[in-house]
Structures are given as structure tokens and as C-alpha cells.
Motif scaffolding. Structure first.
Motif, PDB file in Angstrom:
ATOM      1  N   TYR A  23      33.015  42.312  27.796  1.00 46.15           N
ATOM      2  CA  TYR A  23      33.701  41.063  27.483  1.00 46.15           C
ATOM      3  C   TYR A  23      32.870  39.838  27.833  1.00 46.15           C
ATOM      4  CZ  TYR A  23      37.993  43.841  27.207  1.00 46.15           C
ATOM      5  OH  TYR A  23      38.951  44.754  26.873  1.00 46.15           O
ATOM      6  N   PRO A  24      32.974  38.807  27.008  1.00 45.58           N
ATOM      7  CA  PRO A  24      32.358  37.528  27.352  1.00 45.58           C
ATOM      8  C   PRO A  24      33.218  36.794  28.383  1.00 45.58           C
ATOM      9  CG  PRO A  24      33.545  37.317  25.287  1.00 45.58           C
ATOM     10  CD  PRO A  24      33.625  38.769  25.692  1.00 45.58           C
ATOM     11  N   PRO A  25      32.684  35.760  29.007  1.00 44.96           N
ATOM     12  CA  PRO A  25      33.513  34.960  29.918  1.00 44.96           C
ATOM     13  C   PRO A  25      34.776  34.490  29.185  1.00 44.96           C
ATOM     14  CG  PRO A  25      31.212  34.303  30.069  1.00 44.96           C
ATOM     15  CD  PRO A  25      31.316  35.266  28.916  1.00 44.96           C
ATOM     16  N   GLY A  26      35.875  34.492  29.895  1.00 44.03           N
ATOM     17  CA  GLY A  26      37.141  34.090  29.308  1.00 44.03           C
ATOM     18  C   GLY A  26      38.021  35.268  28.910  1.00 44.03           C
ATOM     19  N   LEU A  27      37.423  36.437  28.703  1.00 42.85           N
ATOM     20  CA  LEU A  27      38.222  37.614  28.387  1.00 42.85           C
ATOM     21  C   LEU A  27      38.235  38.623  29.529  1.00 42.85           C
ATOM     22  CD1 LEU A  27      37.450  38.328  24.606  1.00 42.85           C
ATOM     23  CD2 LEU A  27      39.491  37.290  25.604  1.00 42.85           C
ATOM     24  N   ALA A  28      37.223  38.575  30.396  1.00 45.27           N
ATOM     25  CA  ALA A  28      37.204  39.471  31.561  1.00 45.27           C
ATOM     26  C   ALA A  28      38.196  38.955  32.597  1.00 45.27           C
ATOM     27  CB  ALA A  28      35.805  39.539  32.149  1.00 45.27           C
ATOM     28  N   GLU A  29      38.851  39.886  33.286  1.00 46.55           N
ATOM     29  CA  GLU A  29      39.832  39.524  34.310  1.00 46.55           C
ATOM     30  C   GLU A  29      39.316  39.913  35.690  1.00 46.55           C
ATOM     31  OE1 GLU A  29      44.167  39.865  32.668  1.00 46.55           O
ATOM     32  OE2 GLU A  29      43.052  41.666  32.106  1.00 46.55           O
ATOM     33  N   THR A  30      39.891  39.305  36.707  1.00 42.13           N
ATOM     34  CA  THR A  30      39.479  39.617  38.073  1.00 42.13           C
ATOM     35  C   THR A  30      39.958  41.011  38.456  1.00 42.13           C
ATOM     36  OG1 THR A  30      41.478  38.719  39.083  1.00 42.13           O
ATOM     37  CG2 THR A  30      39.623  37.185  38.760  1.00 42.13           C
ATOM     38  N   GLN A  31      39.279  41.593  39.429  1.00 42.60           N
ATOM     39  CA  GLN A  31      39.689  42.905  39.937  1.00 42.60           C
ATOM     40  C   GLN A  31      41.120  42.855  40.455  1.00 42.60           C
ATOM     41  OE1 GLN A  31      37.195  45.201  42.565  1.00 42.60           O
ATOM     42  NE2 GLN A  31      35.346  44.183  41.809  1.00 42.60           N
ATOM     43  N   GLU A  32      41.474  41.782  41.129  1.00 37.54           N
ATOM     44  CA  GLU A  32      42.813  41.716  41.717  1.00 37.54           C
ATOM     45  C   GLU A  32      43.904  41.743  40.644  1.00 37.54           C
ATOM     46  OE1 GLU A  32      45.270  42.537  44.364  1.00 37.54           O
ATOM     47  OE2 GLU A  32      43.169  42.361  44.909  1.00 37.54           O
ATOM     48  N   VAL A  33      43.693  41.061  39.532  1.00 38.43           N
ATOM     49  CA  VAL A  33      44.668  41.083  38.439  1.00 38.43           C
ATOM     50  C   VAL A  33      44.768  42.487  37.860  1.00 38.43           C
ATOM     51  CG1 VAL A  33      45.069  40.293  36.067  1.00 38.43           C
ATOM     52  CG2 VAL A  33      44.541  38.641  37.863  1.00 38.43           C
ATOM     53  N   LEU A  34      43.637  43.124  37.607  1.00 39.58           N
ATOM     54  CA  LEU A  34      43.670  44.480  37.062  1.00 39.58           C
ATOM     55  C   LEU A  34      44.293  45.459  38.052  1.00 39.58           C
ATOM     56  CD1 LEU A  34      40.220  44.626  35.251  1.00 39.58           C
ATOM     57  CD2 LEU A  34      42.484  44.272  34.233  1.00 39.58           C
ATOM     58  N   LYS A  35      43.992  45.307  39.332  1.00 43.88           N
ATOM     59  CA  LYS A  35      44.604  46.176  40.346  1.00 43.88           C
ATOM     60  C   LYS A  35      46.125  46.010  40.362  1.00 43.88           C
ATOM     61  CE  LYS A  35      40.838  46.491  43.712  1.00 43.88           C
ATOM     62  NZ  LYS A  35      40.404  46.098  45.074  1.00 43.88           N
ATOM     63  N   SER A  36      46.599  44.778  40.165  1.00 47.48           N
ATOM     64  CA  SER A  36      48.051  44.557  40.186  1.00 47.48           C
ATOM     65  C   SER A  36      48.726  45.322  39.049  1.00 47.48           C
ATOM     66  CB  SER A  36      48.379  43.063  40.095  1.00 47.48           C
ATOM     67  OG  SER A  36      48.250  42.560  38.776  1.00 47.48           O
ATOM     68  N   LYS A  37      48.082  45.374  37.905  1.00 47.97           N
ATOM     69  CA  LYS A  37      48.640  46.107  36.773  1.00 47.97           C
ATOM     70  C   LYS A  37      48.642  47.615  37.050  1.00 47.97           C
ATOM     71  CE  LYS A  37      47.593  42.573  33.332  1.00 47.97           C
ATOM     72  NZ  LYS A  37      47.534  41.419  34.164  1.00 47.97           N
ATOM     73  N   ARG A  38      47.594  48.107  37.685  1.00 51.43           N
ATOM     74  CA  ARG A  38      47.544  49.527  38.048  1.00 51.43           C
ATOM     75  C   ARG A  38      48.612  49.854  39.086  1.00 51.43           C
ATOM     76  NH1 ARG A  38      46.924  53.344  41.430  1.00 51.43           N
ATOM     77  NH2 ARG A  38      46.624  51.830  43.075  1.00 51.43           N
ATOM     78  N   ARG A  39      48.773  48.988  40.069  1.00 52.92           N
ATOM     79  CA  ARG A  39      49.795  49.228  41.092  1.00 52.92           C
ATOM     80  C   ARG A  39      51.206  49.202  40.485  1.00 52.92           C
ATOM     81  NH1 ARG A  39      46.306  46.002  44.342  1.00 52.92           N
ATOM     82  NH2 ARG A  39      47.552  44.174  43.836  1.00 52.92           N
ATOM     83  N   ALA A  40      51.410  48.367  39.463  1.00 55.40           N
ATOM     84  CA  ALA A  40      52.724  48.271  38.828  1.00 55.40           C
ATOM     85  C   ALA A  40      53.066  49.532  38.033  1.00 55.40           C
ATOM     86  CB  ALA A  40      52.777  47.042  37.910  1.00 55.40           C
ATOM     87  N   ALA A  41      52.028  50.224  37.526  1.00 55.06           N
ATOM     88  CA  ALA A  41      52.284  51.405  36.685  1.00 55.06           C
ATOM     89  C   ALA A  41      51.115  52.385  36.773  1.00 55.06           C
ATOM     90  CB  ALA A  41      52.505  50.966  35.247  1.00 55.06           C
TER      91      ALA A  41
END
Length: 161
Positions: A23-41
């Protein structure tokens, strides 16, 4: 040979590397955001490995039909009225393209969605990936704002309601 296993919090340094290759800048997300989605499901998030190395991942979670959680939004609690699985992110390392890894990751999400009695999977296709997702059984629903200029909301019906 590719193996698919559950994604865990210890995998996110590798996920971050793979994500930033795609992904180019602006489409990549932080690890913490992605981790939150994994923790949710956690049952809907997987890592693909080949020869002992991570080569791709998918992050998905229950969500609301016809909506997307958007980018850079942490999910602490899923909405109680979730009626689809939203495939939030799928990336295969560029060196591993063309080996069926994306299909294996999608198949894992589909199987878990069906096991959990969901009838549909949705996603937002970015970076002109619409034709790829169509090959995976998704159909375009509409254009979407807040991603890139060509982002589209797509859905795959797993079974008729």
C-alpha cells in the motif's frame, strides 16, 4: 506448500512489513488499528506461511451490511447487529503472488463465515483490485469515498437468505 493459521498479536511486525510493501501512504494502517480488528474477531483473521515465512494475511470481522468501518478506525467492540463478515484487509507479499495464497486466505474467511452462519462477505476494493475480487466471487455494489479514487464496495453472497 502454504499453510494457513490464525493470526496472533505476535505476527504484526511481519504484517506491517507486508502491508507497507502493498500500500502507498494513506492506505496502510497502524499496527494498533489492525490489532484491534483482530482482537474484535480473532476467528476471522489468518496468516499464510510458506517455507516457515509469513507470505500473506487477511483481517476480517463481523460488521454491518452495506457499510465499511473505514481506514484507521480501531474496533473495540463489534456492533451488536452485525449481519455480514467484512473482509477488511488481505495482502500477499509481492514475491509470493500467483501461488494461490490469496485464494487460500479468502477460503479460510469464507469457511469461518459460513460456520458462523453469515450469509455474505463484504469488502472495499482499493488500488484497482476490483477485477481480482470479481475472480474471488465478489460483485461490485457502489463507489466508496475515503480510500483511493477508484475504491468500490463489493459483496459476495455465500448462501441465499
Amino acid at each position: 506448500m502454504v499453510t494457513i493459521r490464525p493470526l496472533n498479536d505476535n505476527d504484526f511486525d511481519t504484517v506491517d512489513v507486508i502491508q507497507h510493501l502493498a500500500y502507498p501512504p494513506g492506505l496502510a494502517e497502524t499496527q494498533e488499528v489492525l490489532k484491534s480488528k483482530r482482537r474484535a474477531a480473532p476467528d476471522f483473521c489468518f496468516l499464510a506461511c510458506a517455507n516457515g515465512a509469513a507470505v500473506g494475511y487477511v483481517i476480517a470481522h463481523p460488521w454491518l451490511r452495506d457499510k465499511s468501518p473505514g481506514l484507521e478506525r480501531s474496533i473495540d467492540v463489534l456492533p451488536p447487529e452485525c449481519d455480514v463478515v467484512h473482509l477488511h484487509d488481505l495482502v500477499v507479499h509481492p514475491d509470493s503472488h500467483g501461488q494461490g495464497i490469496a485464494r487460500a486466505l479468502v477460503d479460510a474467511v469464507v469457511q469461518h463465515a459460513m460456520d458462523a452462519a453469515f450469509d455474505e462477505i463484504t469488502l472495499v476494493a482499493v488500488m484497482d483490485a476490483q477485477s481480482f475480487w470479481q475472480k474471488m466471487g465478489f460483485q461490485t455494489v457502489r463507489s466508496v469515498q475515503g480510500y483511493d479514487d477508484h475504491a468500490v464496495f463489493m459483496r459476495r453472497v455465500l448462501r441465499a437468505r
